[in-house]
Design an enzyme around this catalytic site. Structure first.
Site, PDB file in Angstrom:
ATOM      1  N   ARG A  81       0.803  -1.262  -0.107  1.00 14.99           N
ATOM      2  CA  ARG A  81       0.060  -0.086   0.074  1.00 14.99           C
ATOM      3  C   ARG A  81       0.749   1.320  -0.092  1.00 14.99           C
ATOM      4  NH1 ARG A  81      -3.315  -3.004   3.743  1.00 14.99           N
ATOM      5  NH2 ARG A  81      -4.915  -3.927   2.724  1.00 14.99           N
ATOM      6  N   LYS A 103       3.977  12.200 -10.749  1.00 14.93           N
ATOM      7  CA  LYS A 103       2.915  11.158 -11.627  1.00 14.93           C
ATOM      8  C   LYS A 103       3.731   9.868 -11.819  1.00 14.93           C
ATOM      9  CE  LYS A 103       0.225  14.326 -14.322  1.00 14.93           C
ATOM     10  NZ  LYS A 103      -0.135  14.796 -15.761  1.00 14.93           N
ATOM     11  N   LYS A 187       8.052  23.777 -12.311  1.00 16.62           N
ATOM     12  CA  LYS A 187       6.994  22.744 -12.093  1.00 16.62           C
ATOM     13  C   LYS A 187       6.485  22.437 -10.709  1.00 16.62           C
ATOM     14  CE  LYS A 187       5.917  18.098 -13.392  1.00 16.62           C
ATOM     15  NZ  LYS A 187       6.078  16.895 -14.036  1.00 16.62           N
ATOM     16  N   GLU A 197      -4.276  17.694 -10.972  1.00 11.09           N
ATOM     17  CA  GLU A 197      -4.843  17.958 -12.294  1.00 11.09           C
ATOM     18  C   GLU A 197      -6.287  18.285 -12.367  1.00 11.09           C
ATOM     19  OE1 GLU A 197      -1.994  16.466 -15.525  1.00 11.09           O
ATOM     20  OE2 GLU A 197      -3.830  16.464 -16.730  1.00 11.09           O
ATOM     21  N   ASN A 206       1.158  20.359 -20.161  1.00 10.59           N
ATOM     22  CA  ASN A 206       0.954  19.133 -21.333  1.00 10.59           C
ATOM     23  C   ASN A 206       1.010  20.110 -22.608  1.00 10.59           C
ATOM     24  OD1 ASN A 206       0.490  17.302 -19.309  1.00 10.59           O
ATOM     25  ND2 ASN A 206      -1.661  17.487 -19.237  1.00 10.59           N
ATOM     26  N   HIS A 213       1.285  13.352 -28.613  1.00 13.32           N
ATOM     27  CA  HIS A 213       0.814  12.040 -28.279  1.00 13.32           C
ATOM     28  C   HIS A 213       0.220  11.489 -29.671  1.00 13.32           C
ATOM     29  CE1 HIS A 213       0.464  13.076 -23.871  1.00 13.32           C
ATOM     30  NE2 HIS A 213       1.338  12.495 -24.160  1.00 13.32           N
ATOM     31  N   HIS A 226      10.638  11.113 -26.651  1.00 14.04           N
ATOM     32  CA  HIS A 226       9.459  11.774 -26.374  1.00 14.04           C
ATOM     33  C   HIS A 226       9.735  13.432 -26.333  1.00 14.04           C
ATOM     34  CE1 HIS A 226       5.847  12.778 -24.233  1.00 14.04           C
ATOM     35  NE2 HIS A 226       6.645  13.662 -23.216  1.00 14.04           N
TER      36      HIS A 226
HETATM   37  N1  GLY Z   1       4.522  15.659 -17.203  1.00 20.58           N
HETATM   38  C1  GLY Z   1       3.460  16.704 -17.204  1.00 20.58           C
HETATM   39  C2  GLY Z   1       3.024  16.435 -15.476  1.00 20.58           C
HETATM   40  O1  GLY Z   1       3.714  16.146 -14.589  1.00 20.58           O
HETATM   41  O2  GLY Z   1       1.941  16.982 -15.295  1.00 20.58           O
END
Ligand code: GLY
Length: 274
Positions: A81, A103, A187, A197, A206, A213, A226
């Site tokens: 977990r 993420k 960031k 998000e 994005n 994509h 990428h």
């Molecule tokens: N790579 C975009 C984000 O982490 O939201």
């Protein structure tokens, strides 16, 4: 958790340092490439973690690029977990984007990143020395995400990049340190405000990724890195916006010049996609 080439170059000092701090360390190597980011590899990691006796006091350290961070991070988020997780990114792209913000996840046959979590690392350690051995093409791919931050959040930073692109291509350590630090700050400030998000703010990260994509999907994911697809995606998005009157043509051209100067693709025609 690492991939063979990165492990050969960078695992020994990391393992030595962790052992020196009195920790028991086990190394798990997964195959390179985005195709590795799947549930079968997650299961292999779980099996390895159990075999080595990892428990809730253990931590997973991801040593490598974005793929390793996503895969190892997802294993850390779900094993027992959730156990502690540390990112040690070794590519420019992972340092400025993938390793920050939590993420993590894997691909399914139906699409990329369809299973995952928002799971923050305890620490992101960017050792710029690892960039010394990064192939040129990978360095340039990372620059695409760097340019992205200038476009979406910080015009002054964009100007700095225009001025220092040659230093970046030459891997000037001071310029690289400034750039990585600035991108991580930018960031982090977005993620702090919209971690999951939900408000639409994080979606600004994005930028260029809708076209990116589509290009990756048409070209089969192995043709372009990428970051290269992001570069093209940003240029296409800017031209699209210019055509619709939402961005000046001058700004769209300025972005195209920055992408070209970084040695990244800006023309879809040159790719000769199927
Ligand atoms: N790579 C975009 C984000 O982490 O939201």
């Amino acid at each position: 958790v690492t991939v063979p080439a990165v492990g050969r170059r960078h695992a020994a000092p990391l393992v030595r340092s962790l052992r020196g701090a009195g920790l028991r360390v086990h190394r798990f190597t997964v195959p390179d490439g985005d195709a590795t980011k799947n549930l079968r590899q997650v299961k292999r990691l779980y099996d390895g973690f159990l075999e080595k006796g990892l428990d809730r006091s253990s931590a997973v350290v991801a040593l490598g690029g974005g793929m390793v961070g996503d895969l190892a991070g997802f294993a850390a988020a779900s094993f027992l977990r959730g156990i502690a997780f540390v990112q040690v990114p070794t590519t420019l792209l992972a340092m400025v984007d993938a390793s920050v913000g939590g993420k993590v996840g894997v691909n399914l046959a139906q699409g990329k990143n369809l299973v995952g979590a928002f799971y923050q690392p305890q620490l992101v350690l960017c050792d710029l020395d690892t960039l010394k051995t990064l192939p040129n093409r990978e360095l340039r791919a990372g620059l695409a995400e760097v340019i992205k931050y200038g476009v979406i959040l910080d015009e002054e930073f964009f100007g700095y990049l225009e001025e220092h692109v040659e230093d970046l291509n030459q891997r000037d350590p001071e310029v690289l340190a400034d750039v990585v630090a600035r991108c991580c700050q930018l960031k982090a400030s977005v993620v702090e405000q919209d971690e999951r998000e939900t408000t639409g703010l994080r979606a600004v990260l994005n930028y260029g990724h809708t076209f990116c994509h589509a290009i990756e999907s048409v070209s089969g994911y192995d043709r372009l890195l990428h970051g290269e697809a992001v570069a093209l995606g940003m240029v296409l998005a800017a031209r699209y916006s210019a055509r619709h009157g939402d961005l000046s043509l001058t700004d769209a051209e300025r972005l195209t010049r920055a992408v070209d100067a970084a040695g990244l693709p800006s023309e879809i025609a040159a790719l000769q996609l199927p």
